[in-house]
Structures are given as C-alpha cells and as structure tokens.
Design a protein around this motif. Structure first.
Motif, PDB file in Angstrom:
ATOM      1  N   GLU A  34       0.841  -1.278  -0.033  1.00 34.33           N
ATOM      2  CA  GLU A  34      -0.170   0.227   0.096  1.00 34.33           C
ATOM      3  C   GLU A  34       0.812   1.392   0.031  1.00 34.33           C
ATOM      4  O   GLU A  34       0.512   2.306  -0.683  1.00 34.33           O
ATOM      5  CB  GLU A  34      -0.965   0.050   1.165  1.00 34.33           C
ATOM      6  N   CYS A  35       2.025   1.111   0.633  1.00 37.47           N
ATOM      7  CA  CYS A  35       2.911   2.324   0.919  1.00 37.47           C
ATOM      8  C   CYS A  35       3.438   2.766  -0.507  1.00 37.47           C
ATOM      9  O   CYS A  35       3.810   3.832  -0.502  1.00 37.47           O
ATOM     10  CB  CYS A  35       4.065   1.983   1.795  1.00 37.47           C
ATOM     11  N   ILE A  36       3.798   1.766  -1.391  1.00 36.36           N
ATOM     12  CA  ILE A  36       4.204   2.205  -2.617  1.00 36.36           C
ATOM     13  C   ILE A  36       3.316   2.792  -3.637  1.00 36.36           C
ATOM     14  O   ILE A  36       3.735   2.756  -4.857  1.00 36.36           O
ATOM     15  CB  ILE A  36       5.278   1.240  -3.063  1.00 36.36           C
ATOM     16  N   MET A  37       1.938   2.642  -3.315  1.00 45.87           N
ATOM     17  CA  MET A  37       0.973   2.848  -4.406  1.00 45.87           C
ATOM     18  C   MET A  37       0.859   4.438  -4.689  1.00 45.87           C
ATOM     19  O   MET A  37       0.934   5.287  -3.497  1.00 45.87           O
ATOM     20  CB  MET A  37      -0.338   2.501  -3.980  1.00 45.87           C
ATOM     21  N   PRO A  38       0.610   5.058  -5.854  1.00 48.64           N
ATOM     22  CA  PRO A  38       0.501   6.534  -6.025  1.00 48.64           C
ATOM     23  C   PRO A  38      -0.725   6.726  -5.365  1.00 48.64           C
ATOM     24  O   PRO A  38      -1.779   5.888  -5.134  1.00 48.64           O
ATOM     25  CB  PRO A  38       0.733   6.733  -7.322  1.00 48.64           C
ATOM     26  N   GLU A  39      -1.011   8.127  -5.381  1.00 49.66           N
ATOM     27  CA  GLU A  39      -2.352   8.751  -5.002  1.00 49.66           C
ATOM     28  C   GLU A  39      -3.190   8.384  -6.253  1.00 49.66           C
ATOM     29  O   GLU A  39      -2.897   8.591  -7.361  1.00 49.66           O
ATOM     30  CB  GLU A  39      -2.065  10.278  -4.568  1.00 49.66           C
ATOM     31  N   LEU A  40      -4.307   7.946  -5.761  1.00 50.36           N
ATOM     32  CA  LEU A  40      -5.463   7.650  -6.792  1.00 50.36           C
ATOM     33  C   LEU A  40      -6.290   8.602  -7.158  1.00 50.36           C
ATOM     34  O   LEU A  40      -6.321   9.392  -6.577  1.00 50.36           O
ATOM     35  CB  LEU A  40      -5.828   6.243  -6.387  1.00 50.36           C
ATOM     36  N   PRO A  41      -6.806   8.493  -8.391  1.00 48.08           N
ATOM     37  CA  PRO A  41      -7.813   9.455  -8.993  1.00 48.08           C
ATOM     38  C   PRO A  41      -8.859  10.217  -7.956  1.00 48.08           C
ATOM     39  O   PRO A  41      -9.049  11.359  -8.091  1.00 48.08           O
ATOM     40  CB  PRO A  41      -8.460   8.920 -10.434  1.00 48.08           C
ATOM     41  N   ASP A  42      -9.475   9.072  -7.430  1.00 45.56           N
ATOM     42  CA  ASP A  42     -10.446   9.980  -6.729  1.00 45.56           C
ATOM     43  C   ASP A  42     -10.066  10.943  -5.480  1.00 45.56           C
ATOM     44  O   ASP A  42     -10.430  11.682  -5.209  1.00 45.56           O
ATOM     45  CB  ASP A  42     -11.050   8.457  -5.742  1.00 45.56           C
ATOM     46  N   VAL A  43      -8.898  10.325  -4.928  1.00 46.70           N
ATOM     47  CA  VAL A  43      -8.199  11.053  -3.840  1.00 46.70           C
ATOM     48  C   VAL A  43      -7.737  12.575  -4.484  1.00 46.70           C
ATOM     49  O   VAL A  43      -7.910  13.431  -3.825  1.00 46.70           O
ATOM     50  CB  VAL A  43      -7.156  10.394  -2.968  1.00 46.70           C
ATOM     51  N   LYS A  44      -6.972  12.406  -5.603  1.00 47.47           N
ATOM     52  CA  LYS A  44      -6.837  13.451  -6.258  1.00 47.47           C
ATOM     53  C   LYS A  44      -7.554  14.506  -6.609  1.00 47.47           C
ATOM     54  O   LYS A  44      -7.539  15.707  -6.454  1.00 47.47           O
ATOM     55  CB  LYS A  44      -6.031  13.248  -7.611  1.00 47.47           C
ATOM     56  N   MET A  45      -8.729  14.017  -7.162  1.00 47.32           N
ATOM     57  CA  MET A  45      -9.936  14.866  -7.483  1.00 47.32           C
ATOM     58  C   MET A  45     -10.360  15.682  -6.289  1.00 47.32           C
ATOM     59  O   MET A  45     -10.734  16.717  -6.238  1.00 47.32           O
ATOM     60  CB  MET A  45     -11.092  13.794  -7.785  1.00 47.32           C
ATOM     61  N   GLN A  46     -10.269  14.545  -4.990  1.00 51.46           N
ATOM     62  CA  GLN A  46     -10.901  15.488  -3.887  1.00 51.46           C
ATOM     63  C   GLN A  46      -9.852  16.524  -3.446  1.00 51.46           C
ATOM     64  O   GLN A  46     -10.265  17.699  -3.076  1.00 51.46           O
ATOM     65  CB  GLN A  46     -10.982  14.380  -2.686  1.00 51.46           C
ATOM     66  N   ARG A  47      -8.696  16.292  -3.654  1.00 51.68           N
ATOM     67  CA  ARG A  47      -7.756  17.385  -3.267  1.00 51.68           C
ATOM     68  C   ARG A  47      -7.856  18.421  -3.707  1.00 51.68           C
ATOM     69  O   ARG A  47      -7.817  19.896  -3.500  1.00 51.68           O
ATOM     70  CB  ARG A  47      -6.259  16.631  -3.373  1.00 51.68           C
TER      71      ARG A  47
END
Ligand code: ADP
Ligand code: MG
Ligand code: ZN
Length: 449
Positions: free
Chosen positions: A303-316
């Motif tokens: 989980e640590c090496i996963m990038p920020e995902l679209p939904d979270v980016k969208m919220q940010r």
C-alpha cells in the motif's frame, strides 16, 4: 411491464510485468514473431514447474487495494481444468475459493456524473480480484487454426463485480474508472486495442418494483457477452441485450441462459454457446505452488508504494485547491498530467501564480507537457502577465482624457453614484481591450480622487 437491467461485469487485465506469470519468458508479446517467447513452462510440457511472479502478485494486490478490497492473509492457486487448444496443460492456473482480494467497492458518479442526480454516488461492489495466466492466441485462417504461445502464461488479473449496474452508461463509467486506476498504478497499459483489457458483461432483466419494496431476487437466467474489445461495443451490446430480453419477457417467455458475442457488422449480439448447466471445471488446489501468505505488514508495504489515486486526487484538487470539478476531472484523468500540474503549482507558488491560472494554461492552451517543463510553463505565464499589465503612465494619460470627455459620469461618481465607474471602465477598455479590469479600476479610482 417495466424492467430493470441487472448487469455484472468480469474484466480481464493483462499486467505489464517483465516476465510471464510462472516462467521467465518475456511478458510483452506485442508484435513478436509467433512462438518465439516460449519455454517448457508456458508450453505446458510435462514436468515443467511454475514459479509465481512476485511483481505480478504485487500488481494484483495493488488493484485489489485500489478497489477497496480485503487482501486475504491466506491465498492459493487452483487448477481450472478444461480442454481447448489455447491451453496446452489442459488446465489454467487460476484462483478459485481463496483469491488474493475480495469484497471491495468503487463509487460511480462524482460531481461530473451526468446521469445521476448531482451529489449521488452509486456504489458498485467488487466481488473478487484474482490472479491467473493468459491463454495462447488462436489465429483462424480459412480451414486452419494456428496457435501462438507467446501470450500463454502472461499475468492476467480478473476483476469481478456483483450485478450492481443498472445501465450501459454505468458500465462504461466503471470501465473508464477501472482503466484509469490500473494506468495510475502503472501495472497495465489497459489498451483495449491490444487486448490488454477484455470485458464480459452479464446481463439480465428483472421486474421494476419501484416503491413496492418486495424482496429482490436476481433473475434466474443471465446472458454473458464475450469478446468485446471496446467500451463502445460494450455499451451497444448491453443496450441491444436490454432490448432483446425485454421483447422476450414481454411475450411471457424467459431468455435462454447462454453466452453471446457482439457482431459489429450486424449491430447485434449472436448466440455462441448455450449452457445447459454450469460448466464443471473440476477445480483443485495447484499442487506445484505452495499457498501464499500475506502478513498485514506485507500488505501495508504494498500500500505504501501505491501512488495517490484518481478519487483522492480529485478531492484534493476540488476541496483543497478549490478547482472546479470540471477542471479537476480533466487534470486527474491522466496521472502524468496531474503530476505535472502539481509540480507546476509548487513552482508557481513562489511567483504568486494561482493554481487556477496554471490549470487554465494546461487545459485551455493545451500545453504539451512532454515538451514544456513545469518551470518553463511558469516563465511563460510570468511573461504573459508582464505583457498584459499595462504601463501605468500610458494608462493614466488615456484615463485623464476620458475623464475630460465624460464629465457627467465623473460628477455622478463624485456625488456617490459609484457604479458610474463601470461606464468609465468600459470607455478605457475600448482603448485597451486586453487590459486587466482590476488594474484599470485601480488607476481610475486614483485619478478620480
Ligand atoms: P458464473 O458461475 O457464470 O461465473 P457468477 O455468479 O460467478 O456466474 O457471476 C459471474 C458474473 O455475472 C458476475 O459479475 C456477477 O455479478 C454476474 N451475475 C450474476 N448473476 C447475474 C444476473 N442474474 N444478471 C446479471 N449478471 C449476473
Ligand atoms: Mg463468466
Ligand atoms: Zn515461458
């Protein structure tokens, strides 16, 4: 009678690992001469032993995590037995009752969703995400069928939803989302044309009991449409099936449980195979591969090496950066663009350039992010700002002249009718159409004192 579509989806995604799932042959078979990327393992020769690809399993787990699945601490591979020329061993190594990932979900319909009331989000349950191997490719030439084993044993992830979709539009939205997620994770190109992503919608209809609140049981039949190689075809095939099944049900009959294919020339689905009973694959645990155990910390480190995902980016982008949902959606569609935007805003911050302005440049001026570095974009914006901010001397001179020519507005303003300034701004704009309104207003106010 009014019917409601019930649709579930099975999607296969090929992973872009270096090597295949259980051997060291190259996984990328695209454009390769047939049968050049093979070995005893992926040719299914007797005695050859499979060794699972750690990177591929990691990719499968990442997809599961991105789809909010539970990653099981204990999983195993199973043999799925069936007899077909694309399967040299006579079985496919897959996962049966203990897959890597189960019970996830994704949401459809953020702020940009148009077919649901605004603000509504629809939850699609993910039943499972499991790991398996791809089969060989059959090429039919007239009387002959040729087999290319380059694809045999390529890592394949299968993502199965519950039958939660109610329209073709929802399915397409989910597919786009899934494609976006695996691309963000960089585990697959998910290129439909290359066959990296393959879709099988299952479709049935139930009586629409809106408001009646009787217990909902799924229809007793379902029709599976296979070999769909574009989102557009999936949409058309589903819409066609809804129409076809509605007609059958309206006559008081039940559609046959079967597998159909989409015929693009005829614009309809056609029967492929009628299932009398569920096919018996005689699943049993793969004896050549020990079960796989994941500790919670193993899972956490993936989980640590996963990038920020679209939904979270969208919220940010919308909640913290205060971009419109429209802008945020465009900027997050592709991970590269999102990261470019983020980098540019960091540099822009030091030059007091607003994020909204940077977003405008990327979206409206179609900046080629492969050619212009973030720092270069900031320089372009700074230069444009200088160009558009007018020489105040020049502006003051023109304003002085305008004040003389428009005495009435000046008197009005001085008598408290402040809105008269709008009229004067308009006059100045005739001379400097591109000037910043705020700048004009500032200079005007000074001159009117
Ligand atoms: P099978 O045994 O044919 O593989 P499953 O129950 O495992 O069938 O489901 C396969 C897919 O079909 C899943 O995506 C599931 O959501 C979907 N599905 C199951 N029942 C229905 C139904 N009645 N109508 C539409 N899709 C369904
Ligand atoms: Mg199926
Ligand atoms: Zn091989």
């Amino acid at each position: 009678m009014n019917y409601k579509p019930v649709i579930g989806l099975e999607v296969h995604v090929e992973l872009k690992t270096k090597s295949k799932m259980f051997c060291s042959c190259k996984a990328d078979y695209f454009g390769e001469k047939p049968n050049t990327n093979t070995c005893p393992v992926c040719l299914g020769l007797p005695g050859a032993l499979p060794v699972p690809n750690k990177k591929a399993i990691e990719g499968c787990v990442m997809i599961g995590l991105a789809l909010n699945c539970k990653i099981n601490n204990f999983s195993k591979f199973d043999r799925k037995n069936y007899f077909y020329p694309d399967l040299p061993k006579g079985y496919q190594i897959s996962q049966y009752d203990q897959p890597f990932c189960t019970n996830g979900y994704v949401y459809l319909g953020g702020e940009t969703n148009r077919h649901l009331p605004s603000g509504t989000k629809k939850r699609i349950r993910i039943r499972r995400v499991h790991m398996e191997e791809d089969t060989a490719k059959l090429i039919h030439q007239g009387q002959d069928s040729l087999i290319d084993f380059n694809r045999s044993g390529v890592p394949l992830v299968e993502i199965v939803t519950e039958p939660d979709f109610e329209s073709a539009k929802e399915v397409v939205e989910y597919l786009k989302k899934l494609q976006q997620i695996v691309r963000y994770l960089n585990v697959s190109d998910a290129d439909m044309e290359k066959g990296n992503m393959r879709l099988e919608p299952n479709i049935s209809l139930m009586i629409n009991d809106k408001g009646l609140r009787i217990k909902k049981t799924l229809p007793k039949y379902k029709v599976e449409v296979k070999n769909i190689n574009s989102f557009r075809f999936a949409e058309k095939a589903i819409e066609y099936e809804i129409k076809r099944q509605t007609e059958i049900l309206s006559e008081g009959k039940t559609p046959v449980q079967e597998t159909r294919g989409w015929d693009e020339d005829k614009q309809k689905t056609v029967t492929q195979r009628i299932k009398e009973e569920a096919q018996d694959y005689r699943y049993f645990p793969e004896p050549d591969i020990p079960p796989i155990r994941f500790s919670d910390s193993d899972i956490a480190s993936i989980e640590c090496i996963m990038p920020e995902l679209p939904d979270v980016k969208m919220q940010r982008f919308t909640n913290i950066y205060r971009l419109s949902a429209y802008d945020a959606e465009i900027l997050t569609r592709d991970r590269k663009i999102a990261e470019y935007f983020d980098e540019t805003t960091v540099i822009g911050f030091h030059h007091e350039i607003k994020r909204k302005r940077i977003a405008n440049y990327i979206i409206n001026r179609k900046i080629d992010i492969n050619k212009i570095l973030p720092a270069e974009l900031i320089q372009i914006i700074i230069k444009d700002n200088q160009k558009s901010s007018l020489d105040e001397d020049k502006l003051s001179k023109v304003i002085a002249q305008i004040l003389i020519e428009n005495q009435k507005a000046v008197t009005d303003y001085k008598n408290g009718k402040v809105q008269a300034i709008g009229f004067l701004i308009g006059k100045v704009k005739q001379h400097f159409p591109k000037a910043d309104t705020r700048q004009i207003k500032n200079v005007l106010e000074k001159s009117l004192k």
